[in-house]
Design a protein around this motif. Structure first.
Motif, PDB file in Angstrom:
ATOM      1  N   UNK A 185       0.543  -1.140   0.220  1.00  0.00           N
ATOM      2  CA  UNK A 185       0.016   0.305   0.206  1.00  0.00           C
ATOM      3  C   UNK A 185       0.853   1.022  -0.479  1.00  0.00           C
ATOM      4  N   UNK A 186       1.560   1.493   1.079  1.00  0.00           N
ATOM      5  CA  UNK A 186       2.460   2.114   1.358  1.00  0.00           C
ATOM      6  C   UNK A 186       3.880   2.614  -0.383  1.00  0.00           C
ATOM      7  N   UNK A 187       3.845   1.690  -0.775  1.00  0.00           N
ATOM      8  CA  UNK A 187       4.619   1.457  -2.467  1.00  0.00           C
ATOM      9  C   UNK A 187       3.928   1.895  -3.270  1.00  0.00           C
ATOM     10  N   UNK A 188       2.776   1.483  -3.594  1.00  0.00           N
ATOM     11  CA  UNK A 188       1.961   2.294  -3.896  1.00  0.00           C
ATOM     12  C   UNK A 188       1.156   3.987  -3.919  1.00  0.00           C
ATOM     13  N   UNK A 189       1.270   3.518  -3.148  1.00  0.00           N
ATOM     14  CA  UNK A 189       1.144   5.397  -2.448  1.00  0.00           C
ATOM     15  C   UNK A 189       2.149   6.225  -2.652  1.00  0.00           C
ATOM     16  N   UNK A 190       2.767   5.577  -2.568  1.00  0.00           N
ATOM     17  CA  UNK A 190       4.125   6.895  -2.666  1.00  0.00           C
ATOM     18  C   UNK A 190       4.885   6.925  -4.217  1.00  0.00           C
ATOM     19  N   UNK A 191       4.100   5.492  -5.161  1.00  0.00           N
ATOM     20  CA  UNK A 191       4.612   6.026  -6.589  1.00  0.00           C
ATOM     21  C   UNK A 191       3.381   6.859  -7.234  1.00  0.00           C
ATOM     22  N   UNK A 192       2.229   7.176  -6.666  1.00  0.00           N
ATOM     23  CA  UNK A 192       1.019   7.436  -6.996  1.00  0.00           C
ATOM     24  C   UNK A 192       1.436   9.386  -6.539  1.00  0.00           C
ATOM     25  N   UNK A 193       1.656   9.060  -5.866  1.00  0.00           N
ATOM     26  CA  UNK A 193       2.792  10.300  -4.988  1.00  0.00           C
ATOM     27  C   UNK A 193       3.667  11.433  -5.748  1.00  0.00           C
ATOM     28  N   UNK A 194       4.642  10.712  -6.154  1.00  0.00           N
ATOM     29  CA  UNK A 194       5.765  10.890  -6.615  1.00  0.00           C
ATOM     30  C   UNK A 194       5.247  11.363  -8.541  1.00  0.00           C
ATOM     31  N   UNK A 195       4.645  10.472  -8.466  1.00  0.00           N
ATOM     32  CA  UNK A 195       4.537  10.934 -10.174  1.00  0.00           C
ATOM     33  C   UNK A 195       2.976  11.744 -10.067  1.00  0.00           C
ATOM     34  N   UNK A 196       2.079  12.589  -9.191  1.00  0.00           N
ATOM     35  CA  UNK A 196       1.539  13.341  -9.509  1.00  0.00           C
ATOM     36  C   UNK A 196       2.068  14.872 -10.105  1.00  0.00           C
ATOM     37  N   UNK A 197       3.613  14.558  -9.952  1.00  0.00           N
ATOM     38  CA  UNK A 197       4.345  15.781 -10.474  1.00  0.00           C
ATOM     39  C   UNK A 197       4.942  15.675 -11.608  1.00  0.00           C
ATOM     40  N   UNK A 198       5.882  14.575 -12.329  1.00  0.00           N
ATOM     41  CA  UNK A 198       5.314  14.456 -13.610  1.00  0.00           C
ATOM     42  C   UNK A 198       4.127  15.006 -14.400  1.00  0.00           C
ATOM     43  N   UNK A 199       2.678  13.869 -13.469  1.00  0.00           N
ATOM     44  CA  UNK A 199       2.006  14.125 -14.399  1.00  0.00           C
ATOM     45  C   UNK A 199       1.499  15.942 -15.023  1.00  0.00           C
ATOM     46  N   UNK A 200       1.674  15.779 -13.879  1.00  0.00           N
ATOM     47  CA  UNK A 200       0.971  17.489 -13.748  1.00  0.00           C
ATOM     48  C   UNK A 200       2.282  18.333 -14.687  1.00  0.00           C
ATOM     49  N   UNK A 201       3.713  18.113 -15.015  1.00  0.00           N
ATOM     50  CA  UNK A 201       5.133  18.591 -15.509  1.00  0.00           C
ATOM     51  C   UNK A 201       3.901  18.382 -17.371  1.00  0.00           C
ATOM     52  N   UNK A 202       4.351  17.451 -17.701  1.00  0.00           N
ATOM     53  CA  UNK A 202       3.307  16.756 -19.504  1.00  0.00           C
ATOM     54  C   UNK A 202       1.932  18.037 -19.735  1.00  0.00           C
ATOM     55  N   UNK A 203       1.930  18.315 -18.618  1.00  0.00           N
ATOM     56  CA  UNK A 203       0.598  18.482 -18.988  1.00  0.00           C
ATOM     57  C   UNK A 203       0.555  19.856 -18.934  1.00  0.00           C
ATOM     58  N   UNK A 204       1.177  20.037 -18.350  1.00  0.00           N
ATOM     59  CA  UNK A 204       1.712  22.503 -18.207  1.00  0.00           C
ATOM     60  C   UNK A 204       2.765  22.325 -19.685  1.00  0.00           C
TER      61      UNK A 204
END
Length: 1408
Positions: free
Chosen positions: A97-116
């Motif tokens: 659970x913590x692994x996937x949570x950290x993965x999702x949280x860390x990927x939020x930043x590339x997520x919005x970077x690519x869109x912007x």
């Protein structure tokens, strides 16, 4: 300077990291996203599974790991984690659970970077990467959701029904959401025991007891070795001192006395607890450490937030980041704190369970020497008070290191903020420590004194309630009531002193933060004109001072708790390290000398017996000759100072006073043996219980009340005998079982059970008896005289020997006596709660007003501080005026002192009000308990009534005032907090209403469930104490049957049932706390958020004030409300007992003449009575006329109403119809004390009270010592009393245990002789004495009461053969009433009874 290769590699990383702070756009740099954020989840996974990485990373050559290799390692690691989860039967994996949570949280930043980037460029530059990233991100979200969902197997579903915790996911476990179903159920309807979950294996009493016992054995053995070495050292030291002279002798004697308090192995209980529960201690310590560290992060973020509001040029996203960080830190702190509390309270529960189980286990094997040092009440205290003290202490044990740690860190941060001025605040703290120590020491002295008075009061109350019938029969209630009230008054005086001292402590505790702040700020601004108190410094320091307040308050309390628990530790160590019983097994005694205590005078001397298998041996002798002691010696209950005992085979034991369990009649007979219906029916028939089963409402399944309350004395003895007969043991020890039954029933029992043709004919039987009618049928007779075997032989040989036994037979060869008891059925008295709760609440209104003024001073002080911080801006470039500085310091200090004074005043008012209310409640409760009808005590367990005087009065004395004070202060604190927040950020009112609604409903859900769980805890805790008390009372029987293991298992089940309600209560507290703290964290977040939004129009001082306010105890209100509601229930319970309907008035306007009754004439007119409405009549129209000085004998079959007849005379039960006249006066019109004080009874149960011999005879001190010695001589006790060192001041132990049953009955005779009224009732008064003593008593009665009317309930039929007339009762009706000669001539009921007893008309004429 030349850069190394590694520095060149990481230089871009440092550059991009430093550039983040200067960006108006809060986006992270690409370099950070592609390095740190990629490694965070992978690094976490590796750290959580090092053993997997070791096995996967074993390589012979070192090569650089590619990204593909890292990916495969991650996949393999995930598969290993999943395999481990499934293998361990877990429903999810926290690591995944913590692994996937950290993965999702860390990927939020590339997520919005690519869109912007796509929006900025107007197109997607790398379509494959763009698509694959968002597909993978979606899959990560799916994986995160799935990792939070339980994967429940069919087996786990079954477990989930019994305990939802076993099937709870990680998120559910850390938020305690799995408890919600129980909370909702408790809100909808009252909870019952069946709603409680099954315990986890590690929480069961069986598991805890096994581990604890194993560690205890190791530690106790080591402690015994240390103790033996200490004894040897002391003995050697004493020998050396003895050679040095008398002075040194006296000194060593003094030291010896000092050492007596610890004449047992000690210092082993705490190490045992640590070894048993070390892992849960370590886990809770880890969570506490993390929580303590996070506690100091919040003030630093607050400092940054204040700096942000002051710096108008800062980017807005920085403020939002601080608000978010504050929320995240608060959430993490809440999660860690609740996990810490969960483990600590579970630890306390497990420690209590371990101690209770250990004490019970020890009680089953403890030696008689140790038993005599501990009364039943004291041993019950070990599993109630002492075990609870350990539970309370272990729940907060980590504060011992956490409080000093918090103090040190607080002072360190304060030094950073205020510099050397922080030392001034620390000086105040240091100066207050000795004051608190002195107060704590004095409080401990008061507490110890208070506990002594409390123990004395409860001891008196316990004896009063156990002997309440005697008090009523003798009209002694005022004397004992005054005794209890006198002790209570002393207790209240000490409690008042303790409360005043606590008020001083509260004053100092309230003033301490204000004084520390005052001194620190005053020194800070005073040492240099350049030191300006800014909002940043002030409110960061305030937050640190608030943190400092908790350890400063808790450290003295935890030390005081340790001091109190040390007393409990010593008591527990002394009991648990006591001697065990000497396990002896068969029936030959060789030159045995036995004593009850190791160093006491032997009661049995040089006893030698040889009993062959299958023999029936009778043991006879006078009262106090040692018959029962011989049986106890055979059971191993006495110390053998010489000789040995050998017993071959299993034992069954029937005690002189029957021990009956609170269970069905069938369960009492089976006593753990397998059910064999044929054998059961055979035993019931042989023990003459068939007619009784027909009368009992449920037959063999009738529930027998506490101490066999709904059985007569004869019925209890027959059940006790049936238990022995059913057990199929090899050897039967029968301690006078026939004395409590009628003559014809005794004959039946001997012929069908005990005698040569009974169902035990092939068993070895040792029968103690006072009668002689069965002696010709026994194989051998043992005659005891003053603890020595005088003669042994068959009936014919002893008769022919012409010795003492032969003379005894010639004089007293009469039939066995009878003894009967008639008890009442069930009762339910309707009661309603009184108005005392309202009175207590009303008295607290003024207290609330005073506290409110104190809270206004507190709010004003902080608002003044907020204004003070503005001076730093106003006088930024100017000299700070000393007059303004002094004004700021003076007003700040005055408001702080005012707050302390008002809290002190409010506490004093509350103390006086609560003590006054407590005094009134106890007086009314005691007064009412002395006046309620006897039927109430017959149908209510004594333990339940004692609980009102113990736990409920304790709650009213101490818990309710503390809860009420805390609740008022907490409520005012919450209101003050909301006021300050709304003042600082008006926008906050937008979220205030929805948060308040959620807050209210969460609280309502919790309070309803918490109250029900506390009720179930109380209900399920009572059987533990009842079972323990019942076990200790029947310990000899349990040991004799070798049923210790069965009772041990039953105790474990009883404790487990209690833990089933305690554990949900612990979890429900965490369920509430986590939700309220989340709400509080949201309040902090929204306050910060609105402060950021309004930063252009808001002052930084107000921001600091509002946020520092919220970070205080916003979440305690609901818990305080629940605690107060739970404690208030004690007032309602006491009120219910206060409002129980009383019996008639003690004194009425109709007073009898001074010398009444002068003639002693009795008249019954159609007298009918039942025990309570709805039950059948027990006396059906009794009509008779008993003349002055007549001697009336009353006989019947057991349970036919003869004891009820005497109860009617004393108006223990009131008439349904008809009247009783004494000398022409209707007794129904008299006050109860006017009636009872002029009648005399010698009851069938010889009840004595703890106190002197004199007090037991004359509690009102009406008679002189000469008169008392005279009645002791007439009752044949003068020689015994004169032989005592203390004489009349000899202390009678609890229940008269240090006197034989016969001696107790003779003391009851002495009471009657001292009173000597014109009417005497003998209610089987000589059932427990031998025939010789019985004859002496009868002669005394004939001589001393010759001018009195005497009613004798028959025991020996020969004792009523010289009566004027004999009344024969059957089913509550008089069937015969005439002279003994006429009744024998008529050949009716009395003739049949006399025939069974072997009495003929010729014998009757001889007697007369």
């Amino acid at each position: 300077m030349k850069k190394t290769k590694s520095s060149e590699q990481f230089y871009p990383f440092y550059t991009c990291l430093c550039s983040v702070d200067n960006m108006a756009d809060p986006d992270l740099p690409i370099c950070l996203e592609q390095t740190v954020l990629v490694w965070i989840p992978l690094g976490f996974m590796w750290l959580c599974a090092p053993h997997h990485l070791i096995s996967l990373c074993k390589r012979t050559t070192k090569k650089r790991m590619s990204k593909l290799y890292l990916l495969w390692m991650c996949i393999l690691l995930l598969l290993c984690q999943e395999g481990l989860r499934r293998k361990g039967k877990h429903v999810d994996s926290a690591t995944l659970f913590f692994f996937w949570l950290l993965l999702v949280v860390c990927d939020i930043f590339p997520f919005q970077t690519l869109i912007r980037a796509a929006l900025r460029e107007g197109k997607v530059s790398d379509v494959p990467r763009f698509c694959l990233f968002y597909i993978s991100f979606g899959l990560e979200l799916v994986a995160l959701v799935l990792s939070a969902v339980a994967d429940i197997s069919p087996e786990a579903k079954e477990h989930m029904k019994k305990n939802p915790e076993k099937a709870a996911t990680f998120l559910s476990r850390i938020t305690f959401n799995w408890t919600s179903s129980l909370v909702v159920t408790g809100y909808k309807r009252p909870l019952v025991q069946e709603d409680m979950w099954d315990l986890k294996d590690i929480d069961t009493t069986d598991h805890i007891s096994q581990v604890f016992s194993s560690n205890m054995k190791t530690e106790l053995d080591a402690a015994r070795v240390r103790y033996q070495k200490k004894l040897q050292k002391c003995a050697s030291s004493k020998r050396d001192n003895a050679r040095e002279g008398e002075f040194h002798n006296e000194m060593s004697n003094g030291l010896g006395k000092g050492e007596q308090s610890e004449d047992y192995p000690n210092s082993w209980l705490v190490p045992t607890i640590y070894k048993t529960f070390k892992w849960i201690l370590i886990e809770s310590a880890f969570f506490k450490l993390v929580q303590d560290i996070l506690t100091f992060v919040s003030p630093q973020i607050l400092k940054l937030m204040i700096a942000f509001t002051e710096d108008k040029t800062s980017y807005a996203w920085v403020g939002y980041m601080y608000a978010t960080l504050l929320l995240l830190v608060a959430v993490l702190q809440s999660l860690c704190l609740q996990q810490y509390f969960q483990r600590c309270f579970v630890l306390g529960m497990q420690v209590r369970t371990a101690i209770m189980a250990a004490v019970y286990k020890k009680a089953l094997v403890v030696s008689n020497n140790t038993r005599k040092e501990w009364t039943v009440g004291e041993t019950v205290n070990l599993i109630s008070t002492d075990a609870q003290r350990f539970s309370d202490l272990t729940s907060f044990i980590h504060l011992l290191w956490s409080c000093p740690l918090q103090i040190i860190i607080s002072i360190a941060f304060l030094w950073i903020e205020l510099g050397p001025a922080a030392l001034a605040g620390r000086t105040v703290v240091v100066l207050m420590v000795p004051i608190n120590v002195l107060l704590a020491d004095k409080a401990r002295q008061y507490q110890m004194e208070n506990m002594k008075f409390k123990d004395d009061r409860l001891k008196v109350m316990n004896e009063m309630l156990n002997g309440i019938k005697i008090l009523k029969l003798y009209a002694w209630e005022p004397s004992f009531q005054a005794q209890a009230e006198d002790i209570r008054e002393k207790e209240l005086k000490v409690m008042t002193k303790f409360s005043y001292l606590s008020s001083v402590s509260t004053f100092l505790l309230t003033c301490a933060p204000a004084l520390v702040c005052l001194v620190s700020f005053a020194v800070f601004v005073g040492v240099s004109p350049d030191n300006m108190l800014t909002a940043e410094k002030a409110f960061t320091s305030i937050s640190l001072f608030n943190i400092l307040q908790f350890p400063l308050a808790m450290l003295p309390m935890i030390i005081a708790s340790i001091v109190q628990t040390t007393v409990s530790k010593k008591r527990l160590e002394k009991f648990l390290s006591g001697e065990d019983i000497e396990a002896e097994t068969a029936v030959s005694v060789c030159d045995g000398t036995f004593a009850w205590e190791r160093d006491a005078e032997p009661l049995l001397k040089n006893v030698s017996l040889e009993i062959k298998p299958g023999q029936l041996v009778a043991v006879v002798g006078a009262v106090g000759s040692g018959k029962s002691s011989l049986i106890s010696a055979l059971l191993g209950e006495m110390h053998s100072t010489k000789g040995f005992i050998n017993i071959q085979g299993s034992i069954a034991y029937v005690p002189q006073q029957a021990w009956i369990q609170n269970a069905t009649l069938r369960d009492n007979v089976l006593f753990g043996s397998p059910n064999d219906e044929r054998r059961f029916n055979e035993v019931i028939k042989a023990c003459a219980l068939e007619p009784d089963l027909e009368l009992l409402p449920g037959g063999a399944l009738t529930e027998i009340g506490e101490k066999g309350i709904n059985l007569s004395g004869g019925q209890k003895q027959r059940v006790s005998l049936a238990r022995a007969a059913y057990s199929q043991a090899d050897i039967y020890l029968l301690d006078d079982p026939l004395s409590a039954v009628d003559a014809h029933v005794g004959k039946h029992l001997f012929e069908n059970v005990i005698g040569p043709n009974g169902i035990l004919q092939n068993k070895t039987r040792i029968l103690v008896t006072h009668g002689v009618s069965f002696l010709p049928h026994v194989d051998e007779i043992v005659v005891l005289v003053e603890g020595v075997v005088s003669e042994i032989g068959s009936y014919s040989s002893l008769r022919a020997s012409g010795g003492a036994f032969s003379e005894f037979l010639d004089t007293y060869a009469k039939e066995q006596r009878t003894r009967t008891r008639s008890e009442s059925g069930n009762n339910s008295l309707p009661v309603t709660a009184g108005e005392l709760t309202v009175q207590i609440t009303a008295r607290s209104l003024f207290t609330a007003l005073v506290y409110f003024i104190g809270n206004v001073a507190f709010v004003g002080q902080n608002l003044w501080l907020s204004e003070w911080t503005k001076d730093a801006v106003v006088y930024a470039n100017e000299t700070y005026p000393p007059s303004l500085r002094d004004l700021r310091v003076g007003v700040f200090g005055a408001l702080g002192v005012a707050q302390g004074l008002f809290v002190f005043l409010g506490t004093l008012i509350l103390v006086n009000a609560s003590i006054a209310a407590s005094r009134i409640l106890h007086e009314r409760l005691l007064k009412n308990m002395m006046r309620v009808p006897m039927i109430f005590f017959d149908t209510t367990p004594i333990g339940r009534v004692v609980n009102r005087f113990a736990e409920d009065i304790f709650t009213i004395d101490e818990a309710i005032p503390n809860s009420l004070r805390s609740w008022i202060l907490c409520l005012l604190g919450v209101l003050g907090t909301l006021f300050v927040i709304c003042l600082a950020t008006p926008l906050f009112t937008i979220v205030l209403v929805p948060l308040a609604i959620i807050y209210y409903f969460v609280g309502r859900f919790y309070v309803a469930t918490s109250r029900q769980l506390r009720r179930l805890d109380s209900v399920s805790r009572s059987p533990i104490y009842s079972h323990f008390g019942e076990t200790v009372s029947g310990l000899t029987v349990i040991r004799a049957y070798n049923h210790q293991e069965r009772f041990l298992k039953h105790n474990e089940i009883t404790i487990d049932e209690n833990v089933k309600s305690v554990y949900p209560w612990i979890v429900s507290n965490r369920w509430l706390a986590i939700r309220l703290e989340f709400l509080g964290n949201l309040v902090v977040f929204f306050a910060c958020l609105f402060a950021v939004i309004s930063r252009d129009s808001i002052d930084s001082g107000i921001v600091g004030l509002s946020i520092s306010y919220i970070m205080q105890t916003l979440n305690l209100l609901v818990k305080m409300t629940s605690e107060l509601e739970t404690n208030i229930v004690a007032v309602k319970r006491v009120s219910e007992y206060i409002e129980i309907e009383n019996e008639a008035e003690w004194v009425t306007d109709t007073r009898p003449p001074k010398d009444w009754p002068e003639a002693g004439r009795l008249q019954f007119e159609n007298y009918k009575v039942h025990y309570r409405p709805g039950l059948d009549l027990v006396l059906h129209g009794i009509t008779c006329d008993i003349g002055s000085t007549e001697k009336i004998g009353i006989v019947d079959r057991t349970g036919a109403g003869k004891s009820s007849l005497t109860n009617c005379l004393f108006r223990i039960i009131e008439a349904v119809e008809g009247r009783i006249f004494i000398d022409g006066i209707d007794i129904a019109k008299l006050g109860l004390h006017d009636l009872r004080a002029n009648l005399t009874i010698i009851p069938q149960d010889p009840v004595l009270f703890c106190g002197t011999l004199r007090m037991n005879l004359d509690p009102f001190d009406k008679f002189s010592d000469e008169e008392i010695w005279k009645v002791l001589e007439l009752s044949h006790l003068k020689d015994f009393a004169a032989g005592l060192k203390e004489g009349l001041q000899y202390e009678v132990s609890e229940g008269g245990e240090n006197l034989s049953v016969g001696q107790r009955q003779l003391l009851c005779l002495a009471r009657a002789l001292l009173r000597k009224s014109r009417i005497l009732i003998l209610d089987e008064a000589t059932a427990a004495v031998d025939l010789e003593t019985d004859n002496l008593i009868q002669n005394t009665i004939r001589e001393e009461f010759s001018s009195c009317t005497v009613l004798t309930i028959a025991h020996h039929l020969h004792s009523i053969m010289d009566s004027s007339r004999v009344m024969v009762l059957d089913a509550g009706r008089i069937v015969e009433f005439d002279t003994p000669q006429n009744l024998l001539s008529n050949k009716g009921h009395f003739y049949a009874m006399a025939k069974d007893a072997g009495i003929t008309q010729q014998d009757s004429s001889t007697v007369l």
